[in-house]
Design a protein around this motif. Structure first.
Motif, short mmCIF file in Angstrom:
data_model
loop_
_atom_site.label_atom_id
_atom_site.label_comp_id
_atom_site.label_asym_id
_atom_site.label_seq_id
_atom_site.Cartn_x
_atom_site.Cartn_y
_atom_site.Cartn_z
N GLN A 178 -25.66 10.05 -4.36
CA GLN A 178 -26.97 10.67 -4.57
C GLN A 178 -27.97 10.13 -3.56
O GLN A 178 -27.78 9.07 -2.95
N PHE A 179 -29.07 10.87 -3.41
CA PHE A 179 -30.23 10.44 -2.62
C PHE A 179 -31.42 10.59 -3.54
O PHE A 179 -31.83 11.69 -3.90
N VAL A 180 -31.97 9.46 -3.98
CA VAL A 180 -32.97 9.44 -5.05
C VAL A 180 -34.27 8.83 -4.54
O VAL A 180 -34.30 8.19 -3.47
N PRO A 181 -35.38 9.02 -5.29
CA PRO A 181 -36.65 8.45 -4.86
C PRO A 181 -36.54 6.96 -4.55
O PRO A 181 -35.96 6.19 -5.32
N GLY A 182 -37.08 6.59 -3.39
CA GLY A 182 -37.02 5.21 -2.91
C GLY A 182 -35.92 4.98 -1.89
O GLY A 182 -35.98 4.01 -1.13
N ASP A 183 -34.91 5.86 -1.85
CA ASP A 183 -33.82 5.73 -0.88
C ASP A 183 -34.28 6.12 0.52
O ASP A 183 -35.19 6.94 0.69
N THR A 184 -33.63 5.55 1.54
CA THR A 184 -33.89 5.90 2.92
C THR A 184 -32.59 6.21 3.64
O THR A 184 -31.52 5.72 3.26
N LEU A 185 -32.69 7.00 4.70
CA LEU A 185 -31.58 7.31 5.59
C LEU A 185 -32.07 7.23 7.02
O LEU A 185 -33.22 7.57 7.32
N THR A 186 -31.21 6.77 7.94
CA THR A 186 -31.57 6.77 9.35
C THR A 186 -30.75 7.83 10.07
O THR A 186 -29.57 8.02 9.81
N ILE A 187 -31.41 8.52 11.00
CA ILE A 187 -30.80 9.64 11.73
C ILE A 187 -31.05 9.44 13.21
O ILE A 187 -32.19 9.18 13.65
#
Length: 216
Positions: A178-187
């Motif tokens: 999942q990707f939930v509030p507070g999570d980050t991803l780098t692209i």
């Protein structure tokens, strides 16, 4: 509003009476297929007053407060039902739940999700590339298997971003569920980037663009 209200009540009654066939008869597109004979008995719904907030030539939107009870725990969410008409019969085309609702790893509808992004070229070996950090800043959870990023995505030298391939799902790239509030991803992106955040439901052709980020 009676025929429109009736199809919403058919959906809710189908859930409460553990009847996935009745649920699927009332819906289409995003709303279909999440409830099965194995999981529908875990849920009950109770709606408040229905309010028609939008009426267009091809669709209407009804809003209500929906109390969702799952295995004895309840929460109340603001829900929008987008109804369309086919062959003089109304059906629920999309269900938007502010806090989101994921059933056995499948979203009932595209949740309302908010994201922000920050670009940094320092981690890379070239001024022509950089790393875009995307943060889930609010709204509902997103299943990682339905979430993709499309656009000027690259694999920049000197950095090791979570996502460096255009169109790969977050689940494939990161092994997250999942990707939930507070999570980050780098692209990894070009310095002049244009990125769209897309969400799709497995087994359906429907895809929505949740957000777009760009710099030129």
């Amino acid at each position: 509003m009676k025929p429109q209200k009736a199809v919403v009540d058919q959906f809710i009654t189908g859930v409460n009476e553990n009847d996935p066939d009745a649920v699927d008869e009332s819906v289409g597109s995003w709303a279909a297929g999440a409830f099965t004979a194995d999981n529908i008995g875990e849920y009950t719904f109770e709606r408040g007053d229905l309010r028609r907030t939008t009426r267009e030539r091809t669709y209407v939107i009804l809003e209500t407060d929906l109390t969702i009870t799952h295995q004895g725990e309840s929460r109340t969410e603001e829900v929008s039902f987008r109804l369309s008409e086919a062959r003089e019969e109304w059906y629920i085309g999309q269900i938007f739940i502010v806090g989101g609702l994921i059933i056995d790893g499948e979203a009932l509808g595209p949740p309302s999700a908010f994201m922000d992004a920050e670009f940094d070229s320092a981690p890379t070996s070239s001024d022509e590339t950089g790393v875009l950090t995307v943060r889930h800043s609010g709204g509902g959870p997103l299943t990682a298997k339905g979430l993709t990023f499309r656009g000027t995505i690259v694999d920049p030298e000197g950095a090791n971003p979570d996502i460096s391939t255009d169109g790969v799902t977050v689940a494939e790239a990161t092994q997250r569920s999942q990707f939930v509030p507070g999570d980050t991803l780098t692209i990894g992106v070009e310095a002049e980037y244009q990125i769209s955040v897309r969400y799709s439901k497995e087994g359906l052709g429907s895809t929505v663009i949740l957000q777009e980020f760009s710099h030129s």
